[in-house]
Design a protein around this motif. Structure first.
Motif, PDB file in Angstrom:
ATOM      1  N   ILE A  77       1.316   7.710   1.669  1.00 59.46           N
ATOM      2  CA  ILE A  77       0.811   8.335   2.895  1.00 59.46           C
ATOM      3  C   ILE A  77       0.594   9.810   2.607  1.00 59.46           C
ATOM      4  N   ASP A  78      -0.605  10.303   2.888  1.00 55.57           N
ATOM      5  CA  ASP A  78      -0.962  11.681   2.554  1.00 55.57           C
ATOM      6  C   ASP A  78      -0.522  12.634   3.670  1.00 55.57           C
ATOM      7  N   TYR A  79       0.480  13.464   3.345  1.00 59.40           N
ATOM      8  CA  TYR A  79       0.958  14.496   4.268  1.00 59.40           C
ATOM      9  C   TYR A  79       0.706  15.895   3.682  1.00 59.40           C
ATOM     10  N   SER A  80      -0.320  16.025   2.839  1.00 59.86           N
ATOM     11  CA  SER A  80      -0.527  17.279   2.110  1.00 59.86           C
ATOM     12  C   SER A  80      -0.744  18.470   3.039  1.00 59.86           C
ATOM     13  N   SER A 110       4.417  17.159  -3.003  1.00 63.31           N
ATOM     14  CA  SER A 110       3.414  18.092  -2.500  1.00 63.31           C
ATOM     15  C   SER A 110       2.546  17.522  -1.397  1.00 63.31           C
ATOM     16  N   GLY A 111       2.626  16.241  -1.121  1.00 66.06           N
ATOM     17  CA  GLY A 111       1.807  15.729  -0.041  1.00 66.06           C
ATOM     18  C   GLY A 111       1.819  14.240   0.146  1.00 66.06           C
ATOM     19  N   ILE A 112       1.788  13.476  -0.925  1.00 59.56           N
ATOM     20  CA  ILE A 112       1.710  12.025  -0.780  1.00 59.56           C
ATOM     21  C   ILE A 112       3.102  11.426  -0.897  1.00 59.56           C
ATOM     22  N   MET A 113       3.506  10.741   0.154  1.00 58.47           N
ATOM     23  CA  MET A 113       4.801  10.079   0.171  1.00 58.47           C
ATOM     24  C   MET A 113       4.616   8.620  -0.238  1.00 58.47           C
ATOM     25  N   PRO A 168       0.810  -1.225   0.000  1.00 57.39           N
ATOM     26  CA  PRO A 168       0.000   0.000   0.000  1.00 57.39           C
ATOM     27  C   PRO A 168       0.844   1.277   0.000  1.00 57.39           C
ATOM     28  N   LEU A 169       2.054   1.216   0.574  1.00 52.71           N
ATOM     29  CA  LEU A 169       2.916   2.404   0.544  1.00 52.71           C
ATOM     30  C   LEU A 169       3.305   2.761  -0.892  1.00 52.71           C
TER      31      LEU A 169
END
Length: 414
Positions: A353-356, A369-372, A347-348
């Motif tokens: 992982i959304d860090y937006s 910009s947000g998703i790692m 899943p990664l």
């Protein structure tokens, strides 16, 4: 030769609970290592790709005097007769597009903006028809539309638009200077809002048509840079070497993305060093847990060790037996850790992982910009697997060596 491995295998099952606890500690350490390594490498790979796709291209031609003062966005050191250079490059099957980078003062009025104000901005004039051959701006229009040639239109990054309270259809004024140093005013209408994978575009991006900027800035057929797109890898290096004589012939500088993105590369290398420390600490924490469990396991069996010595078993055989047991535990833990790490990494890699929200509030230096997203690096899986076994054997060797120094009566009374 067969006796010791068979006995070690029996001991693993005889002390099943202890084997399970220790191998689980190893598995957790291996899993954590794989996940952290996947995310860190994924962030770095995505950042490099987004740097090339949105800011630098694979390489670019500049006036030799331009790059040293690039932060000042000078217009008096351009690439002249840019179209002839572009045609030359396209005849070599190399995609190329001109850009003009310049600075200005963005003027906002309370109607329709929330309040009056002004802001120093970096604007980029792009070739509406060919910029998408090198960059990805065109595919990132989230609201509104893309630019049209010759119009007084403007594309704006979504975070900048949000901070300013800007929407599609709003008019702005930009005060700048021409290539000759004269003041010039551009009245532009926001025609599109950009939502990009690159935070630089979202936070600072402002793009207008190249022909509109050339007319306003007295740039004629000039550009501040001619950017090209090349395949990554050895083909990129080979093509750049072939283009070097052309740049020298035209008295231009040819810089690849590593030079243009030197600040990012330096930051990435610094962070990579920090990442290595993080990975080391992950293993260190796991090693402490493993060593504690193995130490308890071995010292609880000192009487057993003394009995084996009393029955005539040599120290070397006893040491080999304990190390084989440790290797078996390490093998089970490594298998489990690699399996768990691989499952969690799926899943990664696919969803990330959304860090937006965090990225929007602060600049981490990465070009995401947000998703790692994670990445697959099978060399990491192999390395983690063997390190898990090696760590278990190493941790078991020390207390085994200490226990073998005890006299047989002391072992039996332990």
């Amino acid at each position: 030769m067969i006796f010791l491995p068979r006995m070690a295998l029996k001991n693993l099952f005889r002390y099943g609970r202890r084997t399970l606890i220790t191998s689980t500690a190893i598995a957790i350490g291996i899993m954590a290592f794989i996940i952290v390594d996947s995310l860190l490498k994924g962030i770095n790979d995505d950042s490099e790709r987004n740097l090339i796709w949105y800011e630098t291209g694979s390489a670019a031609f500049f006036n030799p005097e331009y790059w040293g003062d690039k932060d000042y966005l000078p217009l008096d050191r351009p690439v002249k007769e840019s179209q002839s250079l572009i045609e030359n490059l396209r005849s070599r099957n190399i995609e190329a597009s001109p850009r003009i980078d310049f600075g200005g003062d963005l003027i906002l009025y309370k109607d329709p903006f929330p309040e009056d104000g002004n802001l120093q901005v970096h604007l980029t004039a792009i070739d509406v028809d060919h910029d998408s051959d090198v960059f990805k701006i065109k595919s990132n229009v989230a609201r509104g539309r893309y630019l049209e040639a010759g119009e007084d239109g403007l594309l704006m990054g979504q975070w900048l638009a949000k901070d300013l309270g800007a929407e599609v259809g709003y008019d702005v004024t930009v005060v700048t200077r021409t290539s000759g140093g004269y003041f010039q005013t551009l009245d532009l209408t926001i025609v599109g809002i950009l939502e990009s994978d690159n935070p630089v575009v979202n936070r600072y991006g402002m793009y207008l048509p190249l022909d509109t900027a050339r007319y306003a800035l007295d740039m004629e057929d000039m550009a501040t840079g001619i950017y090209i797109s090349l395949p990554r890898g050895s083909a990129e290096t080979k093509t750049l070497a072939e283009l070097a004589p052309l740049a020298e012939e035209l008295d231009l500088s040819l810089l690849d993305w590593r030079v243009m993105g030197a600040d990012f590369i330096s930051l990435a290398e610094t962070k990579e060093s920090g990442s290595s420390i993080i990975l080391f600490l992950v293993f260190l924490i796991a090693a402490v847990g493993i060593s504690n469990t193995l130490l308890m396991s071995i010292f609880e069996r000192v009487r057993e060790l003394g009995m084996m010595r009393a029955l005539g078993m040599k120290d070397g055989s006893i040491r080999a037996l304990f190390l084989m047991e440790a290797a078996g535990i390490g093998l089970l833990g490594s298998f489990g850790g690699v399996a768990l790490g691989g499952l969690i990494n799926i899943p990664l890699v696919n969803k990330g992982i959304d860090y937006s929200q965090i990225m929007e509030q602060g600049d981490m230096g990465y070009r995401i910009s947000g998703i790692m997203y994670g990445t697959w690096d099978f060399s990491t899986f192999v390395t983690a697997f063997f390190i898990g076994i090696f760590m278990a054997v190493l941790v078991a060797w020390l207390p085994t060596r200490r226990a073998l120094k005890l006299e047989i009566p002391d072992c039996l009374r332990f």
